[in-house]
Write a protein that holds these residues in place. Sequence first.
Motif, PDB file in Angstrom:
ATOM      1  N   GLU A   1       0.802  -1.212   0.000  1.00 39.35           N
ATOM      2  CA  GLU A   1       0.000   0.000   0.000  1.00 39.35           C
ATOM      3  C   GLU A   1       0.844   1.275   0.000  1.00 39.35           C
ATOM      4  OE1 GLU A   1      -3.202   2.213   2.887  1.00 39.35           O
ATOM      5  OE2 GLU A   1      -3.587   0.100   2.404  1.00 39.35           O
ATOM      6  N   LYS A   2       1.905   1.307   0.762  1.00 44.12           N
ATOM      7  CA  LYS A   2       2.723   2.515   0.818  1.00 44.12           C
ATOM      8  C   LYS A   2       3.290   2.843  -0.560  1.00 44.12           C
ATOM      9  CE  LYS A   2       6.576   4.680   3.300  1.00 44.12           C
ATOM     10  NZ  LYS A   2       7.609   4.493   4.352  1.00 44.12           N
ATOM     11  N   ALA A   3       3.765   1.809  -1.261  1.00 42.37           N
ATOM     12  CA  ALA A   3       4.318   2.013  -2.602  1.00 42.37           C
ATOM     13  C   ALA A   3       3.213   2.392  -3.591  1.00 42.37           C
ATOM     14  CB  ALA A   3       5.035   0.742  -3.067  1.00 42.37           C
ATOM     15  N   ILE A   4       2.016   1.829  -3.409  1.00 38.65           N
ATOM     16  CA  ILE A   4       0.879   2.184  -4.271  1.00 38.65           C
ATOM     17  C   ILE A   4       0.527   3.654  -4.094  1.00 38.65           C
ATOM     18  CG2 ILE A   4      -1.598   1.814  -4.633  1.00 38.65           C
ATOM     19  CD1 ILE A   4      -1.091  -1.160  -3.930  1.00 38.65           C
ATOM     20  N   CYS A   5       0.559   4.117  -2.864  1.00 36.08           N
ATOM     21  CA  CYS A   5       0.274   5.522  -2.569  1.00 36.08           C
ATOM     22  C   CYS A   5       1.258   6.443  -3.292  1.00 36.08           C
ATOM     23  CB  CYS A   5       0.331   5.743  -1.057  1.00 36.08           C
ATOM     24  SG  CYS A   5      -0.077   7.425  -0.533  1.00 36.08           S
ATOM     25  N   GLN A   6       2.545   6.090  -3.257  1.00 34.24           N
ATOM     26  CA  GLN A   6       3.566   6.889  -3.947  1.00 34.24           C
ATOM     27  C   GLN A   6       3.358   6.857  -5.457  1.00 34.24           C
ATOM     28  OE1 GLN A   6       6.309   8.717  -2.340  1.00 34.24           O
ATOM     29  NE2 GLN A   6       6.018   9.614  -4.367  1.00 34.24           N
TER      30      GLN A   6
ATOM     31  N   ILE B   1       0.520   6.455  -7.149  1.00 31.09           N
ATOM     32  CA  ILE B   1      -0.623   7.296  -7.519  1.00 31.09           C
ATOM     33  C   ILE B   1      -0.255   8.779  -7.377  1.00 31.09           C
ATOM     34  CG2 ILE B   1      -2.982   7.940  -6.892  1.00 31.09           C
ATOM     35  CD1 ILE B   1      -2.749   5.256  -8.340  1.00 31.09           C
ATOM     36  N   LYS B   2       0.486   9.111  -6.360  1.00 31.00           N
ATOM     37  CA  LYS B   2       0.902  10.504  -6.151  1.00 31.00           C
ATOM     38  C   LYS B   2       1.771  10.982  -7.304  1.00 31.00           C
ATOM     39  CE  LYS B   2       3.137  13.524  -2.718  1.00 31.00           C
ATOM     40  NZ  LYS B   2       3.772  13.565  -1.368  1.00 31.00           N
ATOM     41  N   ASP B   3       2.741  10.168  -7.702  1.00 37.59           N
ATOM     42  CA  ASP B   3       3.644  10.543  -8.793  1.00 37.59           C
ATOM     43  C   ASP B   3       2.877  10.700 -10.106  1.00 37.59           C
ATOM     44  OD1 ASP B   3       5.682  10.355  -6.953  1.00 37.59           O
ATOM     45  OD2 ASP B   3       6.428   8.411  -7.672  1.00 37.59           O
ATOM     46  N   ALA B   4       1.965   9.755 -10.382  1.00 44.31           N
ATOM     47  CA  ALA B   4       1.170   9.839 -11.610  1.00 44.31           C
ATOM     48  C   ALA B   4       0.294  11.089 -11.607  1.00 44.31           C
ATOM     49  CB  ALA B   4       0.311   8.585 -11.765  1.00 44.31           C
TER      50      ALA B   4
ATOM     51  N   LEU C   1     -10.288   7.343  -0.915  1.00 40.92           N
ATOM     52  CA  LEU C   1      -9.810   8.026  -2.123  1.00 40.92           C
ATOM     53  C   LEU C   1     -10.282   7.295  -3.377  1.00 40.92           C
ATOM     54  CD1 LEU C   1      -8.205  10.262  -3.475  1.00 40.92           C
ATOM     55  CD2 LEU C   1      -6.150   8.824  -3.276  1.00 40.92           C
ATOM     56  N   THR C   2     -10.236   5.969  -3.344  1.00 34.84           N
ATOM     57  CA  THR C   2     -10.698   5.192  -4.490  1.00 34.84           C
ATOM     58  C   THR C   2     -12.159   5.494  -4.802  1.00 34.84           C
ATOM     59  OG1 THR C   2      -9.182   3.404  -3.873  1.00 34.84           O
ATOM     60  CG2 THR C   2     -10.918   2.865  -5.439  1.00 34.84           C
ATOM     61  N   LYS C   3     -12.979   5.561  -3.758  1.00 31.51           N
ATOM     62  CA  LYS C   3     -14.409   5.834  -3.934  1.00 31.51           C
ATOM     63  C   LYS C   3     -14.642   7.217  -4.528  1.00 31.51           C
ATOM     64  CE  LYS C   3     -18.804   5.615  -1.416  1.00 31.51           C
ATOM     65  NZ  LYS C   3     -19.452   5.342  -0.102  1.00 31.51           N
TER      66      LYS C   3
ATOM     67  N   ASP D   1      -5.173  15.157  -0.596  1.00 35.10           N
ATOM     68  CA  ASP D   1      -5.869  14.095   0.139  1.00 35.10           C
ATOM     69  C   ASP D   1      -5.042  13.624   1.322  1.00 35.10           C
ATOM     70  OD1 ASP D   1      -8.111  11.889   0.039  1.00 35.10           O
ATOM     71  OD2 ASP D   1      -6.187  10.830   0.254  1.00 35.10           O
ATOM     72  N   ARG D   2      -5.715  13.284   2.402  1.00 31.15           N
ATOM     73  CA  ARG D   2      -5.005  12.897   3.631  1.00 31.15           C
ATOM     74  C   ARG D   2      -4.185  11.620   3.434  1.00 31.15           C
ATOM     75  NH1 ARG D   2      -8.484  12.813   9.068  1.00 31.15           N
ATOM     76  NH2 ARG D   2      -8.523  15.007   8.450  1.00 31.15           N
ATOM     77  N   TRP D   3      -4.753  10.650   2.690  1.00 26.94           N
ATOM     78  CA  TRP D   3      -3.993   9.403   2.476  1.00 26.94           C
ATOM     79  C   TRP D   3      -2.753   9.656   1.638  1.00 26.94           C
ATOM     80  CZ3 TRP D   3      -3.695   6.050  -2.095  1.00 26.94           C
ATOM     81  CH2 TRP D   3      -3.086   4.817  -1.832  1.00 26.94           C
ATOM     82  N   ILE D   4      -2.867  10.437   0.573  1.00 28.38           N
ATOM     83  CA  ILE D   4      -1.723  10.791  -0.253  1.00 28.38           C
ATOM     84  C   ILE D   4      -0.693  11.566   0.567  1.00 28.38           C
ATOM     85  CG2 ILE D   4      -0.939  12.217  -2.195  1.00 28.38           C
ATOM     86  CD1 ILE D   4      -2.227   9.682  -3.153  1.00 28.38           C
ATOM     87  N   GLY D   5      -1.170  12.439   1.420  1.00 31.24           N
ATOM     88  CA  GLY D   5      -0.257  13.256   2.251  1.00 31.24           C
ATOM     89  C   GLY D   5       0.362  12.494   3.392  1.00 31.24           C
TER      90      GLY D   5
END
Length: 503
Positions: free
Chosen positions: A369-374, A376-379, A476-478, A497-501
């Motif tokens: 999940e942590k890598a997925i968050c990064q 999505i943030k980069d994209a 965030l997905t929703k 977004d809080r999760w991205i941050g």
Amino acid sequence: MSDKDWSGTTTLAWRKPKTFQGAADSSLDQSCKVLRALYGEELEVLPPREQLESVLLQPGPQEHILVSRHIWDKCAQEGGSAEWLSMFCRQQHCPGILQRDLDHALESPPGFAGNEGFTLHSHLGFFSDILRSIDELLPVRQQLNFVCNENSSGQQQTSGSATIAKARPDYLLIARHLLLFASELKKAEVGILKAIEDLRKKFKPGLPAAQYGNLPFLLAAAQSGCQIQYCCIDNAGKVHEIGSPININSLRGRAHLICTLPNLHRLLSCMSRMIPDMSDRLPLFAPQLKGFAQVECRLDHVVKTISDFRSFLLSTPGTTLAHISSAYAAGNLDSNHYLVGTSRLPKCVAQEYTFCVHPVGYSNVPKIEKAICQYIKDATYGLQHLHQEGLVHRDVREANIVMLPPPWSHHMLIDLESVAEAGSLWPSDVQFFRGWTSSTLKHGCCTLSSDTYQLGLLLARLLSSIPAVSQGASKLTKKLTSESPQHRLTTAQILNDRWIGSL
């Protein structure tokens, strides 16, 4: 020159001629057994550059080619002394298929043209056929599944294609989706130093970390007429000669060359094991067809060519050359490289579209999940640069997000050939892009929210592969995949977004 080297020659026997039937099968079986025995042990550690000569070119004390009495006598007569012969060869009194094929290879290798030396075609065939045959007879875990790519200057080319071909080595040996061996060939009157100099020019920027990681060198050969010089290319792009040139216009030289090939295979195998496996990696200098485009990875950039640009545009309604140029110009303004840039803006000449993009990345789909968050943030950063120009990417998916090596070490959004102006209408009679759903468009139009919706679908796919998902990721997905386009987040809102941050 080794027994294992002889294995390179026995491989010629492995390709069973149609005339060999019945009793000959046992001889072929014996050939296979001898080859496996002579190949030798795998190299556990890649030798340093300074030791390559002893590993590649010099035989061990018990490593010899088996030859028939006919060849033994002929070699001794040619050399005037059996001293060199005894270093490379051992006489075998029962010829069989093994010796007949070796006799032929030593006396007249495929395509060998006397004093004129190998033709380009026969040179490539000589290397690749023997290496492939060695490969076929090894255990599966040791096989490299070679693909050989000849840069044929004789083919009809446009001016753009000719320029691309000129920058590519003459011969490429691809194994496990990686260029591991390159060769440059010149006529005898040009000289071998010119072939070596061309290798230097073509590998000047050095080996890309995205492709090779910490691999210290590639192997190569420079050929001029009958002279073949083995080389290695270090990760800084410098070319180093390995030993002295081999003269294949003599029996001794051809025996020497044949003996090096199994050792070359062992080195290539060891090199390939040092690099993480990436099945969708683009091999250097080897053009790959991806949809309408031909894509070729170079040392520090990627060349993309679309030969029929008019047909391509018909398949991507709303896209124009001006839109594509604006998108890459936006990437050039991004000094952090979250959006791909280009060394020069795309151009279209006689319906052939060409451009060069940089830097070079590689596929790296995250699994936690942590890598997925990064990811999505980069994209999202990449999308933000496009959206600020009023452009929609329209093809946000895993294949178009790559990881950059150090010093960046983050993801980059690529493939901008499908961009269009925000709000452009998608014709009802044209098939959707891959991954689109009926909710992607807003009243039949591509909007900025179309991209963030596709980003949400991508996020959902990535999260579905992990056992436990945080509440922040689910929220965030929703938001991103809301059926109502007006309720979807903008790129700025995603980055806030809080999760991205939480990274």
